[in-house]
Write a protein that holds these residues in place. Structure first.
Motif, PDB file in Angstrom:
ATOM      1  N   HIS A   1      29.591  19.752  47.637  1.00 55.80           N
ATOM      2  CA  HIS A   1      30.320  20.951  47.208  1.00 55.80           C
ATOM      3  C   HIS A   1      30.534  20.948  45.696  1.00 55.80           C
ATOM      4  N   VAL A   2      30.220  22.068  45.061  1.00 57.53           N
ATOM      5  CA  VAL A   2      30.419  22.241  43.619  1.00 57.53           C
ATOM      6  C   VAL A   2      31.470  23.322  43.415  1.00 57.53           C
ATOM      7  N   GLN A   3      32.557  22.966  42.744  1.00 62.29           N
ATOM      8  CA  GLN A   3      33.580  23.961  42.438  1.00 62.29           C
ATOM      9  C   GLN A   3      33.062  24.915  41.368  1.00 62.29           C
ATOM     10  N   LEU A   4      33.608  26.116  41.353  1.00 58.55           N
ATOM     11  CA  LEU A   4      33.164  27.133  40.394  1.00 58.55           C
ATOM     12  C   LEU A   4      34.007  27.163  39.127  1.00 58.55           C
ATOM     13  N   ASN A   5      34.910  26.198  38.968  1.00 58.72           N
ATOM     14  CA  ASN A   5      35.808  26.208  37.811  1.00 58.72           C
ATOM     15  C   ASN A   5      35.056  26.291  36.484  1.00 58.72           C
ATOM     16  N   ASP A   6      33.975  25.526  36.329  1.00 57.38           N
ATOM     17  CA  ASP A   6      33.223  25.561  35.074  1.00 57.38           C
ATOM     18  C   ASP A   6      32.564  26.919  34.851  1.00 57.38           C
ATOM     19  N   PHE A   7      32.027  27.507  35.911  1.00 62.44           N
ATOM     20  CA  PHE A   7      31.424  28.843  35.806  1.00 62.44           C
ATOM     21  C   PHE A   7      32.461  29.851  35.334  1.00 62.44           C
ATOM     22  N   TRP A   8      33.645  29.813  35.931  1.00 61.73           N
ATOM     23  CA  TRP A   8      34.705  30.749  35.553  1.00 61.73           C
ATOM     24  C   TRP A   8      35.157  30.510  34.116  1.00 61.73           C
ATOM     25  N   ALA A   9      35.321  29.243  33.733  1.00 61.27           N
ATOM     26  CA  ALA A   9      35.746  28.922  32.363  1.00 61.27           C
ATOM     27  C   ALA A   9      34.690  29.383  31.358  1.00 61.27           C
ATOM     28  N   ASN A  10      33.423  29.244  31.694  1.00 62.40           N
ATOM     29  CA  ASN A  10      32.348  29.707  30.809  1.00 62.40           C
ATOM     30  C   ASN A  10      32.330  31.216  30.655  1.00 62.40           C
ATOM     31  N   ARG A  11      32.925  31.926  31.591  1.00 56.11           N
ATOM     32  CA  ARG A  11      33.039  33.384  31.500  1.00 56.11           C
ATOM     33  C   ARG A  11      34.299  33.784  30.735  1.00 56.11           C
ATOM     34  N   GLY A  12      35.080  32.796  30.276  1.00 53.58           N
ATOM     35  CA  GLY A  12      36.278  33.095  29.491  1.00 53.58           C
ATOM     36  C   GLY A  12      37.565  33.141  30.297  1.00 53.58           C
ATOM     37  N   TYR A  13      37.527  32.756  31.554  1.00 52.05           N
ATOM     38  CA  TYR A  13      38.722  32.777  32.399  1.00 52.05           C
ATOM     39  C   TYR A  13      39.470  31.451  32.284  1.00 52.05           C
ATOM     40  N   VAL A  14      40.794  31.557  32.267  1.00 53.00           N
ATOM     41  CA  VAL A  14      41.654  30.385  32.131  1.00 53.00           C
ATOM     42  C   VAL A  14      42.511  30.266  33.378  1.00 53.00           C
ATOM     43  N   HIS A  15      42.497  29.075  33.960  1.00 52.89           N
ATOM     44  CA  HIS A  15      43.299  28.827  35.155  1.00 52.89           C
ATOM     45  C   HIS A  15      44.779  28.885  34.793  1.00 52.89           C
ATOM     46  N   GLN A  16      45.547  29.570  35.634  1.00 53.51           N
ATOM     47  CA  GLN A  16      46.989  29.710  35.451  1.00 53.51           C
ATOM     48  C   GLN A  16      47.675  29.071  36.669  1.00 53.51           C
ATOM     49  N   PRO A  17      47.791  27.751  36.699  1.00 58.43           N
ATOM     50  CA  PRO A  17      48.281  27.086  37.912  1.00 58.43           C
ATOM     51  C   PRO A  17      49.700  27.457  38.312  1.00 58.43           C
ATOM     52  N   THR A  18      50.472  28.033  37.393  1.00 60.88           N
ATOM     53  CA  THR A  18      51.830  28.439  37.766  1.00 60.88           C
ATOM     54  C   THR A  18      51.849  29.817  38.420  1.00 60.88           C
ATOM     55  N   LEU A  19      50.757  30.565  38.316  1.00 62.27           N
ATOM     56  CA  LEU A  19      50.649  31.856  39.010  1.00 62.27           C
ATOM     57  C   LEU A  19      50.018  31.584  40.369  1.00 62.27           C
ATOM     58  N   ARG A  20      50.840  31.562  41.387  1.00 62.97           N
ATOM     59  CA  ARG A  20      50.396  31.131  42.709  1.00 62.97           C
ATOM     60  C   ARG A  20      50.821  32.149  43.773  1.00 62.97           C
ATOM     61  N   THR A  21      50.046  32.194  44.842  1.00 67.33           N
ATOM     62  CA  THR A  21      50.404  32.999  45.992  1.00 67.33           C
ATOM     63  C   THR A  21      49.880  32.304  47.241  1.00 67.33           C
ATOM     64  N   GLU A  22      50.158  32.916  48.374  1.00 66.46           N
ATOM     65  CA  GLU A  22      49.582  32.485  49.644  1.00 66.46           C
ATOM     66  C   GLU A  22      49.004  33.705  50.329  1.00 66.46           C
ATOM     67  N   TYR A  23      47.912  33.493  51.031  1.00 66.08           N
ATOM     68  CA  TYR A  23      47.317  34.573  51.810  1.00 66.08           C
ATOM     69  C   TYR A  23      46.929  34.001  53.166  1.00 66.08           C
ATOM     70  N   ARG A  24      47.086  34.817  54.192  1.00 62.42           N
ATOM     71  CA  ARG A  24      46.873  34.341  55.553  1.00 62.42           C
ATOM     72  C   ARG A  24      45.512  34.771  56.090  1.00 62.42           C
ATOM     73  N   TRP A  25      44.811  33.814  56.684  1.00 58.03           N
ATOM     74  CA  TRP A  25      43.614  34.096  57.458  1.00 58.03           C
ATOM     75  C   TRP A  25      43.391  32.956  58.425  1.00 58.03           C
ATOM     76  N   LYS A  26      42.469  33.167  59.347  1.00 66.34           N
ATOM     77  CA  LYS A  26      42.152  32.147  60.340  1.00 66.34           C
ATOM     78  C   LYS A  26      40.981  31.322  59.841  1.00 66.34           C
ATOM     79  N   ASP A  27      41.197  30.005  59.755  1.00 64.09           N
ATOM     80  CA  ASP A  27      40.128  29.088  59.374  1.00 64.09           C
ATOM     81  C   ASP A  27      39.217  28.817  60.570  1.00 64.09           C
ATOM     82  N   VAL A  28      38.000  28.387  60.279  1.00 69.92           N
ATOM     83  CA  VAL A  28      37.104  27.888  61.312  1.00 69.92           C
ATOM     84  C   VAL A  28      37.836  26.775  62.051  1.00 69.92           C
ATOM     85  N   GLY A  29      37.872  26.861  63.370  1.00 70.66           N
ATOM     86  CA  GLY A  29      38.535  25.842  64.184  1.00 70.66           C
ATOM     87  C   GLY A  29      40.003  26.085  64.432  1.00 70.66           C
TER      88      GLY A  29
END
Length: 195
Positions: free
Chosen positions: A150-178
């Motif tokens: 598995h390769v995370q997309l963090n580098d791709f996003w950072a190369n597009r000029g996006y900055v991670h904002q770890p204090t901006l957080r939410t939760e969203y509900r869905w059903k996982d496999v299994g």
């Protein structure tokens, strides 16, 4: 390959195309999404209701093989707006990118970059947005379904000029496999200032 952009009501005929793509692509790690068309139609209703929503479609002939979405943050659901409001951001100045999904056999051809470029250009044309934002699910490094390659997309996003904002957080509900029912998944946001 053809790229087609649709706005507002024009997206309606492609809701099911995007629903099928989301179900297929997001089944893989890290989303592990076990989706249904009914759930998807409800989720994508946010875009159908917004006059300034955007679908960027990648077509191989008549077949939709990839898509990216966007919508003014003010038109998004509470789960996505709330972290910004609580942190003092103005949702009216943020254009939100919902998803970017592409079938595996079409990756590595620049379509992911094109999806970002098209959405950013659209947000600029609307003329009132200062930032673009999106969020990504967070899974533990030792998640049992995490593939070894598995390769995370963090580098791709950072190369597009996006900055991670770890204090901006939410939760969203869905059903996982299994899983037998929906559970809340932690998500954090990435932002880019529109210049």
């Amino acid at each position: 390959m053809q790229i087609k952009t649709l706005c507002g009501e024009a997206i309606a005929p492609h809701i099911d195309d995007l629903a099928r793509l989301r179900i297929e692509v997001f089944r893989a790690f890290p989303y592990l999404y076990d989706g249904s068309l009914d759930y998807e139609r409800d989720y994508l209703g946010t875009y159908a209701r917004s006059p300034e929503s955007l679908f960027v479609l990648a077509l191989d002939g008549d077949r939709v093989v990839g898509a990216a979405t966007g919508v003014p943050m003010a038109d998004e659901t509470e789960e996505f707006r709330r972290p910004f409001v609580e942190a003092g951001w103005n949702p009216d100045e943020i254009f939100y990118f919902g998803e970017s999904v592409l079938l595996p056999e079409y990756r590595g051809q620049g379509l992911g970059v094109r999806f970002f470029e098209e959405r950013e250009a659209y947000a600029r044309r609307l003329g009132r947005f200062r930032h673009c934002a999106f969020c990504a699910v967070e899974r533990p490094a030792d998640h049992p379904l995490r593939p070894a390659d598995h390769v995370q997309l963090n580098d791709f996003w950072a190369n597009r000029g996006y900055v991670h904002q770890p204090t901006l957080r939410t939760e969203y509900r869905w059903k996982d496999v299994g899983e037998t029912c929906e559970t809340a998944k932690p998500m954090s946001f990435w932002l880019r200032e529109l210049i």
